[in-house]
Design an enzyme around this catalytic site. Structure first.
Site, PDB file in Angstrom:
ATOM      1  N   GLU A 100       0.831  -1.217   0.000  1.00  0.00           N
ATOM      2  CA  GLU A 100       0.000   0.000   0.000  1.00  0.00           C
ATOM      3  C   GLU A 100       0.856   1.255   0.000  1.00  0.00           C
ATOM      4  OE1 GLU A 100      -3.042   0.222  -0.570  1.00  0.00           O
ATOM      5  OE2 GLU A 100      -3.684  -1.846  -0.309  1.00  0.00           O
ATOM      6  N   TYR A 114      -7.144   5.404   4.665  1.00  0.00           N
ATOM      7  CA  TYR A 114      -7.165   4.421   3.579  1.00  0.00           C
ATOM      8  C   TYR A 114      -6.298   3.192   3.915  1.00  0.00           C
ATOM      9  CZ  TYR A 114      -5.865   2.047  -0.600  1.00  0.00           C
ATOM     10  OH  TYR A 114      -5.614   1.046  -1.495  1.00  0.00           O
ATOM     11  N   ASP A 166     -10.279   4.970  -2.258  1.00  0.00           N
ATOM     12  CA  ASP A 166      -9.161   5.606  -2.971  1.00  0.00           C
ATOM     13  C   ASP A 166      -9.703   6.172  -4.288  1.00  0.00           C
ATOM     14  OD1 ASP A 166      -9.595   3.413  -4.566  1.00  0.00           O
ATOM     15  OD2 ASP A 166      -7.495   2.761  -4.634  1.00  0.00           O
TER      16      ASP A 166
END
Ligand code: SF4
Length: 358
Positions: free
Chosen positions: A43, A126, A144
């Protein structure tokens, strides 16, 4: 009306999950064993980065640092060097800070709940939702750019995704669509649909599982959605790097402060308000400090576009004849042949490859 909306929402979730199970063939190495460390690493690397560019970096990081412990123990310079070329270097700083915080505060294992994850520096809403759902299947919706796009188009939402109100609305909507016990599959499905079918420029509505009830497809507004309230201004900057050379060594310094390329190395920098002449460069205070008689020799120039900055960079050679003590104390001299052992921004790496190590 409420019933119609509920039916539209139900259809969205069900079709998305069906598509994911039957048609979505996207898969990545960090999804295999649902290890929080690998999910987190992927990520951070993939933020603001295309998968095709980020994937080789992920593989190199996992090979070199297969565990969080090894990453936390690594020297800063070594990690920055591995990150070199990926840009957004504050992400690399956060990567190290988070790894060390997880080791110091949580015995080397990521917290197993959203709030614990969110409390870590460098982990925002997120990323916390991604780890909580992908690693632990906890009911947290990821939001996102892909998710904003799919939701805005399917529901025909004109709320700006970068406004406070818009962010809140989309987050609430995404959470309300999350199916019980299938949050990982649902999150993966919506992100993959946004990345492969409902793409920014030419969405493939004919192949989309949601097309039957998609508002934007019906109203012909796919290219108008999602909406953003502000266009980011692009600032022009002019970097003049002086390669101070003395006894076969070059002067370098590590960048500090909150500016771009934090923690990477650079040569002696004179930033000017515009692309000035050499004469004007020699009239700057920074040049005067060096007390050099001869004009610098232009070696190369290039441009690099960052998200909201356009950097025009020129490289000049200076056979440095002055006192080494005149230079800022945090810099140091490096033999030319070991320059490639240091982490530099991509612009400087390109220069070194073209003009120094060609
Ligand atoms: S139908 Fe088209 S616009 Fe609507 S969600 Fe699917 S790909 Fe996106």
């Amino acid at each position: 009306m409420a019933e119609k909306n509920n039916a539209k929402q139900r259809y969205f979730t069900e079709e998305l999950l069906r598509w994911h199970e039957q048609e979505n063939d996207r898969s990545f190495p960090w999804q295999e064993d649902r290890e929080p460390y690998k999910i987190w690493l992927s990520e951070i690397i993939m933020q603001q980065t295309r998968v095709a560019q980020g994937l080789p970096y992920y593989l190199r990081f996992i090979e070199k640092y297969p565990t969080l412990q090894l990453l936390a123990d690594a020297a800063d310079d070594e990690v920055f060097r591995l990150w070199q070329g990926l840009g957004y270097y504050n992400r690399c700083r956060n990567l190290l800070d988070t790894a060390r915080a997880v080791r110091a505060l949580h015995g080397g294992s990521f917290p197993k709940n959203y709030d614990g994850l969110r409390s870590l520096k460098g982990i925002g809403d997120y990323t916390a939702a991604a780890i909580a759902s992908f690693a632990y299947d906890l009911p947290h919706a990821v939001v996102d750019g892909n998710v904003y796009r799919v939701l805005a188009r399917y529901f025909g939402l004109e709320l700006a995704t970068d406004s406070h109100e818009g962010k809140k609305y989309f987050q609430t909507l995404a959470s309300s669509l999350l199916p019980a016990n299938h949050s990982a599959a649902y999150n993966q499905a919506i992100m993959d649909l946004g990345a492969t079918v409902c793409t920014p420029k030419s969405p493939d509505c004919a192949a989309c599982p949601l097309s039957k009830r998609c508002t934007a497809r019906k109203e012909g507004t796919t290219t108008l959605l999602p909406v953003k309230q502000k266009k980011m201004a692009v600032k022009s900057r002019h970097f003049n790097y002086l390669l101070l050379m003395n006894r076969e060594e070059y002067w370098v310094v590590k960048r500090k402060g909150k500016d771009i390329w934090q923690n990477l190395h650079e040569f002696f920098l004179i930033e000017t308000p515009d692309s000035c002449t050499v004469q004007a460069l020699m009239e700057t205070e920074e040049w005067k400090v060096l007390q050099q008689g001869k004009a610098p020799k232009l070696l190369w120039q290039t441009q690099q576009r960052l998200t909201h900055q356009m950097i025009e960079t020129r490289f000049f050679l200076v056979a440095y004849a002055g006192d080494r003590g005149l230079l800022p104390a945090d810099g140091f001299w490096v033999p030319g042949k070991v320059l490639n052992k240091l982490a530099f921004p991509r612009t400087i790496v390109s220069f070194l490859e073209k003009k120094i190590y060609f």
